[in-house]
Design a protein around this motif. Structure first.
Motif, short mmCIF file in Angstrom:
data_model
loop_
_atom_site.label_atom_id
_atom_site.label_comp_id
_atom_site.label_asym_id
_atom_site.label_seq_id
_atom_site.Cartn_x
_atom_site.Cartn_y
_atom_site.Cartn_z
N GLY A 152 26.40 -4.20 14.69
CA GLY A 152 25.87 -4.26 16.04
C GLY A 152 24.88 -3.15 16.36
N ILE A 153 25.08 -1.97 15.77
CA ILE A 153 24.20 -0.83 16.07
C ILE A 153 22.98 -0.80 15.16
CG2 ILE A 153 24.07 1.68 16.19
CD1 ILE A 153 25.76 0.47 18.39
N PHE A 154 23.19 -0.99 13.86
CA PHE A 154 22.10 -0.81 12.90
C PHE A 154 21.57 -2.12 12.33
CE2 PHE A 154 24.80 2.98 12.77
CZ PHE A 154 23.87 3.96 13.03
N GLY A 155 22.20 -3.23 12.62
CA GLY A 155 21.75 -4.50 12.09
C GLY A 155 22.26 -4.74 10.69
N GLY A 156 21.77 -5.81 10.08
CA GLY A 156 22.21 -6.15 8.74
C GLY A 156 23.59 -6.79 8.74
N THR A 157 24.22 -6.76 7.59
CA THR A 157 25.54 -7.36 7.46
C THR A 157 26.65 -6.43 7.93
OG1 THR A 157 25.80 -6.55 5.18
CG2 THR A 157 24.75 -8.71 5.48
N GLY A 158 26.37 -5.15 8.04
CA GLY A 158 27.39 -4.18 8.40
C GLY A 158 28.08 -3.56 7.21
N PHE A 159 28.00 -4.23 6.06
CA PHE A 159 28.58 -3.68 4.84
C PHE A 159 27.61 -2.69 4.21
CE2 PHE A 159 30.58 -7.81 5.37
CZ PHE A 159 31.92 -7.51 5.16
N GLY A 160 28.12 -1.63 3.66
CA GLY A 160 27.24 -0.67 3.01
C GLY A 160 27.85 0.72 2.95
N ILE A 161 27.03 1.67 2.57
CA ILE A 161 27.48 3.04 2.38
C ILE A 161 27.92 3.66 3.70
CG2 ILE A 161 26.67 5.36 1.77
CD1 ILE A 161 25.03 4.10 -0.44
N LEU A 162 27.25 3.32 4.80
CA LEU A 162 27.63 3.90 6.09
C LEU A 162 29.04 3.49 6.50
CD1 LEU A 162 26.62 5.63 8.41
CD2 LEU A 162 25.74 3.56 9.51
N ALA A 163 29.36 2.21 6.33
CA ALA A 163 30.72 1.75 6.64
C ALA A 163 31.74 2.43 5.73
CB ALA A 163 30.80 0.24 6.50
N GLY A 164 31.43 2.55 4.44
CA GLY A 164 32.33 3.24 3.53
C GLY A 164 32.49 4.71 3.88
N THR A 165 31.41 5.33 4.39
CA THR A 165 31.49 6.73 4.80
C THR A 165 32.45 6.91 5.96
OG1 THR A 165 29.23 7.16 4.05
CG2 THR A 165 30.15 8.67 5.69
N PHE A 166 32.37 6.03 6.96
CA PHE A 166 33.26 6.13 8.12
C PHE A 166 34.73 5.97 7.70
CE2 PHE A 166 29.62 4.67 11.03
CZ PHE A 166 29.28 5.99 11.29
N VAL A 167 34.99 5.02 6.82
CA VAL A 167 36.38 4.79 6.39
C VAL A 167 36.89 5.98 5.59
CG1 VAL A 167 37.85 3.35 4.95
CG2 VAL A 167 36.15 2.29 6.45
N LEU A 168 36.09 6.47 4.65
CA LEU A 168 36.51 7.61 3.84
C LEU A 168 36.63 8.88 4.67
CD1 LEU A 168 34.64 7.20 0.44
CD2 LEU A 168 37.07 6.95 0.90
N PHE A 169 35.81 9.01 5.68
CA PHE A 169 35.90 10.17 6.57
C PHE A 169 37.29 10.27 7.19
CE2 PHE A 169 35.71 10.48 11.30
CZ PHE A 169 35.86 11.85 11.40
N VAL A 170 37.80 9.16 7.67
CA VAL A 170 39.14 9.17 8.27
C VAL A 170 40.21 9.40 7.19
CG1 VAL A 170 40.79 7.84 9.64
CG2 VAL A 170 38.35 7.64 10.11
N MET A 171 39.98 8.90 5.99
CA MET A 171 40.99 9.01 4.94
C MET A 171 41.12 10.43 4.40
SD MET A 171 40.52 5.47 2.79
CE MET A 171 41.99 5.78 1.85
N ILE A 172 39.99 11.15 4.28
CA ILE A 172 40.06 12.50 3.71
C ILE A 172 40.24 13.56 4.78
CG2 ILE A 172 38.60 11.77 1.81
CD1 ILE A 172 36.35 13.44 2.99
N LEU A 173 40.09 13.19 6.05
CA LEU A 173 40.21 14.17 7.13
C LEU A 173 41.55 14.90 7.12
CD1 LEU A 173 38.92 15.45 9.65
CD2 LEU A 173 39.88 13.56 10.99
N PRO A 174 42.70 14.22 7.02
CA PRO A 174 43.96 14.96 7.02
C PRO A 174 44.12 15.89 5.82
CG PRO A 174 44.33 12.63 6.54
CD PRO A 174 42.92 12.76 7.00
N THR A 175 43.61 15.49 4.66
CA THR A 175 43.71 16.35 3.47
C THR A 175 42.93 17.64 3.67
OG1 THR A 175 43.94 14.42 2.04
CG2 THR A 175 43.27 16.48 1.00
N VAL A 176 41.68 17.52 4.10
CA VAL A 176 40.85 18.71 4.31
C VAL A 176 41.41 19.57 5.44
CG1 VAL A 176 38.51 19.54 4.75
CG2 VAL A 176 38.85 17.43 3.48
N THR A 177 41.92 18.93 6.49
CA THR A 177 42.46 19.67 7.63
C THR A 177 43.69 20.48 7.23
OG1 THR A 177 41.66 17.98 9.17
CG2 THR A 177 43.35 19.48 9.97
#
Length: 307
Positions: A152-177
């Protein structure tokens, strides 16, 4: 022999238990070492077969951007360029670490320096909850929330590195914290007291004394989070698009080493070229994990020498 002398020379029950404990510990350590060596040998023997048995050039494998093991080029060589997956893996790993680091360090500072009691009551249970969530749940949330948001924000299919970045950000956040919290708590209290006694403000003490003293530990936490992100498979596979193409932007479908492995390893015949190249990707992942571990040890050793 004198009974008293015999009782003194006789091994006590505690010494026998201690010897038994040492023997059991040695056997466990030996078993762990053998398992690790066996894993390295198994993956290496399978992965190197691509270059020694199937005659694939290593430079072409690492630098070419066409991945189609079932098709051969004009020279009769299989098209097995792993560069798109390597680039995709590094992009999502580095970007997720860049996004997660400010949030993780900020949360760690809040929990240790600004409001330790309230921070531990609020943020610690949240980070522990995030650690316990399975990867497939992160993938489903990314598929249902992150991908439509990116579309909705950037167009395209929505699949890609940006979506993977958001998911991994949440996944590694508790480890780094959590590791950053440990690094900040390891800074001696008298560092803070000496800084405040010299007239520094609270923020000056945090920035110039506490953070600088905890830098090796925080860097270790970041690298550890990157290693976690680099090896993640299922959640990334569900949101990145799984297209073995060079990513032209952050919202075009891409792939990682782990996503190609999870998709293809069950659809190939053991010993075939298609199977061997997947084992080569697994070997590359294993070597990168080793590099991350060596980097963590190097940073930790440097921090210990500074202290």
């Amino acid at each position: 022999m004198d009974p008293i002398r015999e009782s003194l020379l006789k091994k006590s029950r505690q010494s026998k238990v201690e010897r038994l404990g040492k023997l059991v510990s040695f056997c466990c350590i030996t078993l762990i070492v053998l398992i690790v060596l066996a894993i390295f040998y198994f993956v290496a023997s399978r992965g190197l077969a691509t270059f020694f048995h199937d005659k694939v050039n290593l430079i072409d494998f690492l630098t070419k951007d066409v991945w189609n093991p079932s098709v051969k080029d004009a020279r009769g060589l299989p098209e097995v360029g792993a560069l798109p997956m390597i680039v995709g893996s590094f992009f999502v790993t580095i970007l997720s670490a860049l996004v997660a680091t400010p949030f993780a360090v900020g949360g760690a500072i809040f929990m240790t320096e600004i409001s330790p009691r309230r921070g531990m009551q609020i943020l610690k249970p949240v980070t522990e909850l995030l650690v316990g969530i399975p990867s497939v749940v992160y993938g489903f949330i990314g598929l249902s929330v992150v991908v439509p948001f990116v579309r909705g924000i950037f167009g395209g299919t929505g699949f890609g590195i940006l979506a993977g970045t958001f998911v991994l950000f949440v996944m590694i956040l508790p480890t780094v914290t959590s590791m950053s919290v440990d690094a900040l708590q390891a800074v001696p209290r008298y560092y803070r007291e000496a800084s405040l006694a010299l007239g520094a403000t609270r923020w000056q003490t945090i920035y110039k004394v506490v953070l600088r003293s905890a830098t090796p530990g925080i860097l270790t936490a970041i690298v550890f989070g990157m290693a976690r992100a680099f090896g993640e498979a299922l959640a990334v596979q569900m949101v990145i698009g799984n297209a073995a193409l060079m990513p032209h932007n952050l919202v075009s479908p891409a792939s990682t080493l782990t996503s190609v492995l999870t998709m293809g390893i069950g659809n190939t015949i053991m010993g075939s070229l298609q199977n061997n190249v997947l084992w080569s990707l697994a070997l590359l992942l294993l070597l990168m994990s080793l590099v991350f571990n060596l980097l963590i040890r190097f940073i930790g050793r440097k921090g210990a020498l500074k202290k």
